[in-house]
Scaffold this active site. Sequence first.
Site, PDB file in Angstrom:
ATOM      1  CG  ASP A 187      33.656  17.046  21.978  1.00 58.54           C
ATOM      2  OD1 ASP A 187      32.779  17.292  22.597  1.00 58.54           O
ATOM      3  OD2 ASP A 187      34.488  16.147  22.604  1.00 58.54           O
ATOM      4  CB  SER A 188      28.366  19.688  21.225  1.00 53.36           C
ATOM      5  OG  SER A 188      28.650  21.032  21.330  1.00 53.36           O
ATOM      6  CG  ASP A 210      35.228  20.020  24.290  1.00 52.15           C
ATOM      7  OD1 ASP A 210      35.531  20.010  25.428  1.00 52.15           O
ATOM      8  OD2 ASP A 210      34.253  20.215  24.041  1.00 52.15           O
ATOM      9  CE  LYS A 256      34.153  21.251  27.939  1.00 54.50           C
ATOM     10  NZ  LYS A 256      33.667  19.827  27.264  1.00 54.50           N
ATOM     11  CD  GLU A 303      27.506  16.555  29.345  1.00 55.99           C
ATOM     12  OE1 GLU A 303      28.630  16.925  29.131  1.00 55.99           O
ATOM     13  OE2 GLU A 303      26.850  16.182  28.448  1.00 55.99           O
TER      14      GLU A 303
HETATM   15  O1  KIV Z   1      30.889  19.790  23.852  1.00 55.25           O
HETATM   16  C1  KIV Z   1      29.887  20.545  24.387  1.00 55.25           C
HETATM   17  O2  KIV Z   1      29.249  21.122  23.943  1.00 55.25           O
HETATM   18  C2  KIV Z   1      30.284  20.361  25.797  1.00 55.25           C
HETATM   19  C3  KIV Z   1      29.176  20.807  26.556  1.00 55.25           C
HETATM   20  C4  KIV Z   1      28.084  19.782  26.743  1.00 55.25           C
HETATM   21  C5  KIV Z   1      29.548  21.391  27.959  1.00 55.25           C
HETATM   22  O3  KIV Z   1      31.180  19.773  26.401  1.00 55.25           O
END
Ligand code: KIV
Length: 274
Positions: free
Chosen positions: A55-56, A94, A123, A192
């Site tokens: 979700d980044s 995510d 995740k 993290e």
């Molecule tokens: O959303 C994402 O990219 C993440 C990474 C920081 C592991 O959760």
Amino acid sequence: MYTSAKTSQPVTPVSVTSLRKMREEGTPIACLTAYDASFAAQVDAAGTDVVLVGDSLGMVIQGLDSTVPVTVDDMIYHCRATARGLERAFLMADMPFASYAMPEQAIRNGARLMQEGGARMVKLEGGSLQAELVYFLTSRGIPVCGHIGLQPQFIHRLGGYRVQGKDEAAAQAMMDDARALCEAGVDLLLLECVPAALAARITEMSTVPVIGIGAGGDVDGQILVLYDVLGISIGRKPRFARDFLASGGDISGALRGYVEAVRERSYPAAEHCF
Ligand code: KIV
């Protein structure tokens, strides 16, 4: 001219079983984020084991200031595109903010990420409080990665992106979270922004592979945001980020350099750890 992202070479796809085998054999697991088919194909060709549609994407693709506004539909759109670029890597997605607050909602959204997006694992952020939900999802066929340490979906409660688990009480609570998630049936753990020594303790007691970002070198694998590896993320560069494009020469060299550095444990170096 457009061509398919895929080659005709037969490959054995990475699975939950092969990730467990890598942990057992002490082979570091190289993971990266990706959000579209073209980058997914590059990341896959470099030998990355796990690709996360994180979700980044809210920050690096959409230009938002947090992951909170990202929706399930956003995730499915990027997940489906990313899946088309992969041959070997294991695709994880995510569950975005508030999309797994209730079990029925979580199973509906987790199933959408798998059926419409092509993800093989979801995740979700949270520790012991998510244990029941993890059991609910995994026992219905949705593999789960538990994300603890810094949880960016809690940014408006945390007030900033900071290292977690610094004092002994917080470290103990994080160990309890990891244990509860393992007992509930997670297939992976992600840490993290965790002090390296604590991440090593969690990895030792974990029953599943542990992937770190800003969690030191004594974990089973590393993950970075693709745009940090390419040095093109907007805003402040996190301490654990390393620009591999500078040494790699081009995108494929950068990605191969990252995978190699993870495998030989030269990344993360001391300056990337807390
Ligand atoms: O959303 C994402 O990219 C993440 C990474 C920081 C592991 O959760």
